[in-house]
Design an enzyme around this catalytic site. Structure first.
Site, PDB file in Angstrom:
ATOM      1  N   GLY A 101      -1.940 -27.692  29.176  1.00  0.00           N
ATOM      2  CA  GLY A 101      -2.007 -27.417  30.603  1.00  0.00           C
ATOM      3  C   GLY A 101      -2.888 -28.453  31.266  1.00  0.00           C
ATOM      4  N   THR A 102      -2.715 -28.606  32.572  1.00  0.00           N
ATOM      5  CA  THR A 102      -3.418 -29.716  33.218  1.00  0.00           C
ATOM      6  C   THR A 102      -4.445 -29.276  34.260  1.00  0.00           C
ATOM      7  OG1 THR A 102      -1.412 -29.996  34.556  1.00  0.00           O
ATOM      8  CG2 THR A 102      -1.697 -31.455  32.692  1.00  0.00           C
ATOM      9  N   THR A 103      -4.121 -29.237  35.537  1.00  0.00           N
ATOM     10  CA  THR A 103      -5.162 -29.241  36.562  1.00  0.00           C
ATOM     11  C   THR A 103      -5.463 -27.868  37.158  1.00  0.00           C
ATOM     12  OG1 THR A 103      -4.433 -31.476  37.099  1.00  0.00           O
ATOM     13  CG2 THR A 103      -5.914 -30.409  38.666  1.00  0.00           C
ATOM     14  N   ALA A 154       0.723 -35.811  34.619  1.00  0.00           N
ATOM     15  CA  ALA A 154       0.657 -34.548  33.885  1.00  0.00           C
ATOM     16  C   ALA A 154       0.475 -33.343  34.803  1.00  0.00           C
ATOM     17  CB  ALA A 154      -0.484 -34.587  32.877  1.00  0.00           C
TER      18      ALA A 154
END
Length: 279
Positions: free
Chosen positions: A51-53, A226
């Site tokens: 997972g990213t942000t 991403a």
């Protein structure tokens, strides 16, 4: 700890023995193999979705915690609609960046930890206490993190004692920092934080901050592959949650859609987003 007690209708002895109010301590004593950080990993490189942000910002009356929906695996989009923001309890929430499977499992464990404490002690942990419990869980995952399976959560909630929203960020070792005003974590955090740095103001309303965090995720997606921005074609939008004195509330799909559409329409003429006024 005996698990097969269906025939007698009785709980195993471990459940009836007085002990710590920590669910993690209970698992450590009776089923340590269920703790994610205790598992043995296969040798070699492990490919897993990440997972990213995640972003957060305070407003008058509470705090907003939001996250994009993209999960990646190397240079491939592994999932477009991953959920990364979850309620921890009635007045707090956690957003996760890092190894997706371990992150979600850690969130579930954290939810159990808070619920277990409340049932055993008959009281709710302070927001500071909740943040400390999450520190312990992250530190327990250090072995996994050193093998590339890091989980870096962000914790936010409404402090009933202080009467305001608060934000806590962590590193992979469990190091904790309280952030003032706004914060971001994950691969797009540099761009999201830079965006919020220009947009955040004292005295903002919940609606204004909700719009601001979606703007920040849009900016992050603009520069970080991403991070996923609002996807109008597939109707996939960031998850935005509000935590106030009244508790946790996730914005409805209609509410987030309205914010995302408004932002996208504005960027047709201003692709870089809101502009600072000339001095």
């Amino acid at each position: 700890m005996e698990a097969n007690t269906r025939g007698t209708g009785r709980l195993p002895a471990a459940f009836l023995t007085p002990g710590s109010s920590s669910f993690l301590d209970f698992l450590e004593a009776h089923r340590p193999e269920l703790i994610p950080g205790r598992r043995r990993l296969p040798e070699g490189v492990i490919e897993a979705p990440h997972g990213t942000t995640i972003v957060a910002a305070v407003f008058d009356g509470g705090v907003v915690l939001a996250g994009d929906r993209r999960a990646t695996m190397g240079n491939v989009i592994a999932q477009r609609d991953m959920e990364k923001v979850f309620p921890a309890d009635e007045h707090s929430a956690v957003g996760v960046a890092g190894t997706a499977g371990l992150a979600i499992e850690m969130v579930r464990m954290f939810q159990l930890e808070l619920e277990h404490y409340e049932k055993i002690e008959g009281a709710v942990l302070s927001l500071e206490g909740k943040a400390n419990r999450l520190t312990t869980m992250i530190r327990g995952n250090l072995g996994m993190a050193m093998q590339g399976l890091a989980v870096v959560p962000m914790f936010a909630g409404y402090d009933l004692d202080l009467g305001r929203g608060r934000i806590f960020t962590y590193d992979v070792t469990g190091g904790r920092s309280e952030e003032r005003g706004f914060a971001a974590t994950g691969s797009g955090s540099v761009f999201a934080k830079g965006s919020m740095k220009k947009l955040h103001r004292e005295g903002m309303t919940a609606q204004q901050v909700s719009t601001m965090v979606v703007q920040a995720l849009y900016d992050a997606a603009d520069d970080d592959s991403a991070t996923g921005g609002p996807d109008l074609a597939r109707r996939i939008f960031p998850i935005v949650s509000l935590i106030t004195e009244d508790g946790f509330r996730r914005l409805t799909e209609a509410e987030v859609t309205a914010i995302a559409v408004s932002i996208t329409d504005q960027r047709l003429t201003h692709p870089n987003g809101p502009q600072a006024p000339l001095l």
